[in-house]
Design a protein around this motif. Structure first.
Motif, PDB file in Angstrom:
ATOM      1  N   TYR A 141       0.833  -1.213   0.000  1.00 51.93           N
ATOM      2  CA  TYR A 141       0.000   0.000   0.000  1.00 51.93           C
ATOM      3  C   TYR A 141       0.862   1.255   0.000  1.00 51.93           C
ATOM      4  O   TYR A 141       1.953   1.269   0.587  1.00 51.93           O
ATOM      5  CB  TYR A 141      -0.918   0.002   1.228  1.00 51.93           C
ATOM      6  CG  TYR A 141      -2.050  -0.984   1.110  1.00 51.93           C
ATOM      7  CD1 TYR A 141      -3.110  -0.758   0.238  1.00 51.93           C
ATOM      8  CD2 TYR A 141      -2.050  -2.159   1.871  1.00 51.93           C
ATOM      9  CE1 TYR A 141      -4.156  -1.669   0.121  1.00 51.93           C
ATOM     10  CE2 TYR A 141      -3.088  -3.076   1.768  1.00 51.93           C
ATOM     11  CZ  TYR A 141      -4.139  -2.823   0.889  1.00 51.93           C
ATOM     12  OH  TYR A 141      -5.161  -3.723   0.777  1.00 51.93           O
ATOM     13  N   LYS A 142       0.309   2.316  -0.626  1.00 54.41           N
ATOM     14  CA  LYS A 142       1.032   3.590  -0.692  1.00 54.41           C
ATOM     15  C   LYS A 142       1.026   4.293   0.660  1.00 54.41           C
ATOM     16  O   LYS A 142       1.995   4.950   1.050  1.00 54.41           O
ATOM     17  CB  LYS A 142       0.335   4.475  -1.739  1.00 54.41           C
ATOM     18  CG  LYS A 142       1.205   5.540  -2.307  1.00 54.41           C
ATOM     19  CD  LYS A 142       0.535   6.203  -3.500  1.00 54.41           C
ATOM     20  CE  LYS A 142       1.048   7.628  -3.601  1.00 54.41           C
ATOM     21  NZ  LYS A 142       0.122   8.496  -4.284  1.00 54.41           N
ATOM     22  N   LYS A 143      -0.103   4.185   1.379  1.00 54.73           N
ATOM     23  CA  LYS A 143      -0.204   4.745   2.731  1.00 54.73           C
ATOM     24  C   LYS A 143      -1.009   3.794   3.588  1.00 54.73           C
ATOM     25  O   LYS A 143      -1.900   3.115   3.079  1.00 54.73           O
ATOM     26  CB  LYS A 143      -0.970   6.087   2.718  1.00 54.73           C
ATOM     27  CG  LYS A 143      -0.190   7.288   2.267  1.00 54.73           C
ATOM     28  CD  LYS A 143      -1.060   8.548   2.450  1.00 54.73           C
ATOM     29  CE  LYS A 143      -0.550   9.725   1.653  1.00 54.73           C
ATOM     30  NZ  LYS A 143       0.758  10.232   2.068  1.00 54.73           N
ATOM     31  N   ARG A 144      -0.696   3.805   4.896  1.00 51.56           N
ATOM     32  CA  ARG A 144      -1.472   3.013   5.847  1.00 51.56           C
ATOM     33  C   ARG A 144      -2.017   3.986   6.889  1.00 51.56           C
ATOM     34  O   ARG A 144      -1.241   4.625   7.605  1.00 51.56           O
ATOM     35  CB  ARG A 144      -0.593   1.931   6.475  1.00 51.56           C
ATOM     36  CG  ARG A 144      -0.200   0.854   5.455  1.00 51.56           C
ATOM     37  CD  ARG A 144       1.117   0.217   5.755  1.00 51.56           C
ATOM     38  NE  ARG A 144       2.184   1.223   5.671  1.00 51.56           N
ATOM     39  CZ  ARG A 144       2.905   1.469   4.573  1.00 51.56           C
ATOM     40  NH1 ARG A 144       2.692   0.790   3.481  1.00 51.56           N
ATOM     41  NH2 ARG A 144       3.837   2.409   4.582  1.00 51.56           N
TER      42      ARG A 144
ATOM     43  N   TYR B  84      -9.508   5.615  -2.484  1.00 50.56           N
ATOM     44  CA  TYR B  84      -8.051   5.367  -2.426  1.00 50.56           C
ATOM     45  C   TYR B  84      -7.756   3.876  -2.249  1.00 50.56           C
ATOM     46  O   TYR B  84      -7.300   3.446  -1.176  1.00 50.56           O
ATOM     47  CB  TYR B  84      -7.416   6.185  -1.293  1.00 50.56           C
ATOM     48  CG  TYR B  84      -7.657   7.668  -1.457  1.00 50.56           C
ATOM     49  CD1 TYR B  84      -6.981   8.383  -2.432  1.00 50.56           C
ATOM     50  CD2 TYR B  84      -8.589   8.337  -0.655  1.00 50.56           C
ATOM     51  CE1 TYR B  84      -7.222   9.744  -2.613  1.00 50.56           C
ATOM     52  CE2 TYR B  84      -8.825   9.699  -0.832  1.00 50.56           C
ATOM     53  CZ  TYR B  84      -8.149  10.386  -1.810  1.00 50.56           C
ATOM     54  OH  TYR B  84      -8.390  11.722  -1.993  1.00 50.56           O
TER      55      TYR B  84
ATOM     56  N   TYR C 231      -4.550   2.828  -0.621  1.00 48.29           N
ATOM     57  CA  TYR C 231      -4.294   3.034   0.816  1.00 48.29           C
ATOM     58  C   TYR C 231      -4.914   1.880   1.601  1.00 48.29           C
ATOM     59  O   TYR C 231      -6.006   1.412   1.256  1.00 48.29           O
ATOM     60  CB  TYR C 231      -4.980   4.309   1.332  1.00 48.29           C
ATOM     61  CG  TYR C 231      -4.497   5.631   0.801  1.00 48.29           C
ATOM     62  CD1 TYR C 231      -3.383   5.741  -0.021  1.00 48.29           C
ATOM     63  CD2 TYR C 231      -5.179   6.804   1.152  1.00 48.29           C
ATOM     64  CE1 TYR C 231      -2.978   6.979  -0.491  1.00 48.29           C
ATOM     65  CE2 TYR C 231      -4.772   8.042   0.688  1.00 48.29           C
ATOM     66  CZ  TYR C 231      -3.673   8.128  -0.140  1.00 48.29           C
ATOM     67  OH  TYR C 231      -3.278   9.351  -0.602  1.00 48.29           O
TER      68      TYR C 231
ATOM     69  N   ASN D 247      -8.978  -3.294   0.908  1.00 47.58           N
ATOM     70  CA  ASN D 247      -8.117  -2.282   1.555  1.00 47.58           C
ATOM     71  C   ASN D 247      -8.703  -1.767   2.868  1.00 47.58           C
ATOM     72  O   ASN D 247      -8.276  -0.737   3.375  1.00 47.58           O
ATOM     73  CB  ASN D 247      -7.866  -1.095   0.614  1.00 47.58           C
ATOM     74  CG  ASN D 247      -9.134  -0.330   0.266  1.00 47.58           C
ATOM     75  OD1 ASN D 247     -10.218  -0.907   0.247  1.00 47.58           O
ATOM     76  ND2 ASN D 247      -9.007   0.959  -0.021  1.00 47.58           N
TER      77      ASN D 247
END
Ligand code: NAD
Ligand code: DAU
Length: 357
Positions: free
Chosen positions: A3-6, A28, A31, A56
């Motif tokens: 993932y790009k962000k958590r 997103y 994310y 996600n």
């Protein structure tokens, strides 16, 4: 998947939190969204049925005050963003039980801050790419008179209820973590939200349900207090914009430029509900019942959100009439949701959901 962000969203099973979780999960997919909620009386996983199976999305039942658990979650999920909405949110409850408000809103926020600090400071990149976004309220600014100008970001804090005092205290802790440790924090102060999935202890859903069932509408005092109403999805969109583009250490006010006296909004609710139920106009006006005023009842809140418009281009998208129509229709169409909440059955949803997995 990498993932790009958590991102941990606290209070994601509540009213505003569920709209924020839905928006982030749907918009997103890159994310990982972790909804951290204790599921108090105000938390209801049925608010998120439509997204609960998305890859996600993860739900974790936890108390923000449980510092070791929050530390463990920060490490397990390698969290790089926190959007903090979990709180005790009802002013009337705070008047009866202020301790719970200090515990959750002040100590809970501190526990999240300290866990984020410990985890992020243990990483080689430290605070780079990290964000702690705290959702607060216009009530921290106190009360306006009818002829006062609107609350701006530089209005002095002057909270009156135990709820607003606890939120003010948590805002100060968030800013202190920026000033002392350099944590990348943001605070926003929003006006009254309305829309689907609001717990029916708050004015709008409570009154729609009472009108439907022809129950009395308890108007505090003379009904002359003023609130500035914003559709909840507009708040969720503001949170999205500010999380991504807001400046670290800044405060942004979020509001609808939409002030209403309680008694006037109540008349709109009666008219709209009756019309949508096919009842003759004025059929339920006699449900209005003036009752003893709320203790310390703030006269007027009104937010100036010019800074947010100028700097980040956000403004409310929905006209109030449209938002109220949508909201009344939603509660009328979702009587089962309302019945589950008022009977307490929604609290079984989590147990059943986990038994069936
Ligand atoms: P809500 O009461 O509907 O939901 C609160 C959520 O927090 C619930 O899901 C509850 O289970 C969870 N929670 C409570 N204590 C917890 C704890 N100790 N640990 C983990 N989770 C816990 O609240 P809301 O109206 O959606 O408000 C959300 C946030 O927005 C609050 O911080 C509130 O102060 C702020 N706010 C609300 C409004 C509004 O009009 N409702 C306006 C401005 C700001
Ligand atoms: O301004 C933002 C705040 O708005 C949030 O921070 C709070 O979490 C949220 O609960 C809300 O606070 P209010 O006290 O303004 O909302 P509430 O819906 O409880 O009440 C709205 C107004 O209606 C207020 O002036 C009190 C009045 N009221 C409320 C209820 C529940 C009544 O007259 N009768 C009622 O039964």
């Amino acid at each position: 998947m990498e993932y790009k962000k958590r991102i941990i969203i606290t209070g994601g099973a509540g009213f505003i939190g569920s709209h924020v979780v839905r928006r982030f999960v749907n918009n997103y997919p890159m994310y990982h969204i972790i909804n951290l909620d204790k599921l108090t009386y105000a938390g209801n996983l049925a608010n998120l049925k439509d997204i609960e199976d998305k890859p996600n999305y993860t739900f974790v039942k936890a108390d923000i005050c449980d510092f070791p658990k929050i530390m463990e979650l920060m490490k397990t999920y390698q969290v790089d963003g926190i959007i903090h909405l979990a709180a005790e949110s009802h002013v009337d409850r705070s008047i009866k039980d202020p301790f719970t408000f200090a515990q959750t809103n002040v100590l809970g926020t501190l526990s999240l801050l300290q866990a984020a600090k410990n985890y992020w400071e243990s990483l080689s990149e430290r605070y780079e790419g990290k964000r702690f976004y705290h959702i607060s309220t216009d009530e921290v600014y106190g009360a306006l008179d009818f002829d006062d100008t609107l609350f701006t970001e530089s209005t002095k804090y002057d909270p009156h209820s135990p709820y607003s005092a606890s939120k003010a205290s948590s805002d100060h802790f968030v800013r202190a973590f920026h000033d002392t440790y350099g944590m990348p924090t943001i605070v926003t102060n929003c006006s009254n939200n309305y829309g689907p999935y609001q717990f029916p202890e708050k004015l709008i859903p409570l009154f729609i349900n009472n009108i439907r069932h022809r129950k009395p509408l308890p108007v505090y005092g003379k009904g002359e207090n003023v609130r500035d109403w914003l559709f909840v999805e507009d708040h969720a969109r503001a949170i999205d914009t500010i999380f991504h583009h807001g400046k670290v250490a800044e405060t942004y006010n979020i509001g609808g430029f939409n002030e209403w006296k309680n008694i006037d909004i109540i008349k709109v609710l009666i008219k709209t509900t009756d019309r949508l139920l096919g009842r003759p106009e004025g059929a339920d006006d006699d449900l209005i019942t003036f009752v003893t005023d709320r203790k310390g009842h703030d006269l007027r809140y009104a937010i100036d959100s010019t800074k947010l418009k100028k700097e980040l281009g956000w403004e409310p998208s929905l006209q109030f009439e449209e938002g109220i129509e949508k909201t009344v229709q939603w509660y009328l169409d979702n009587q089962e949701w309302m019945d589950n909440v008022t009977s307490g059955d929604y609290q079984k949803y989590y147990e059943e959901m986990y038994q069936n997995r």
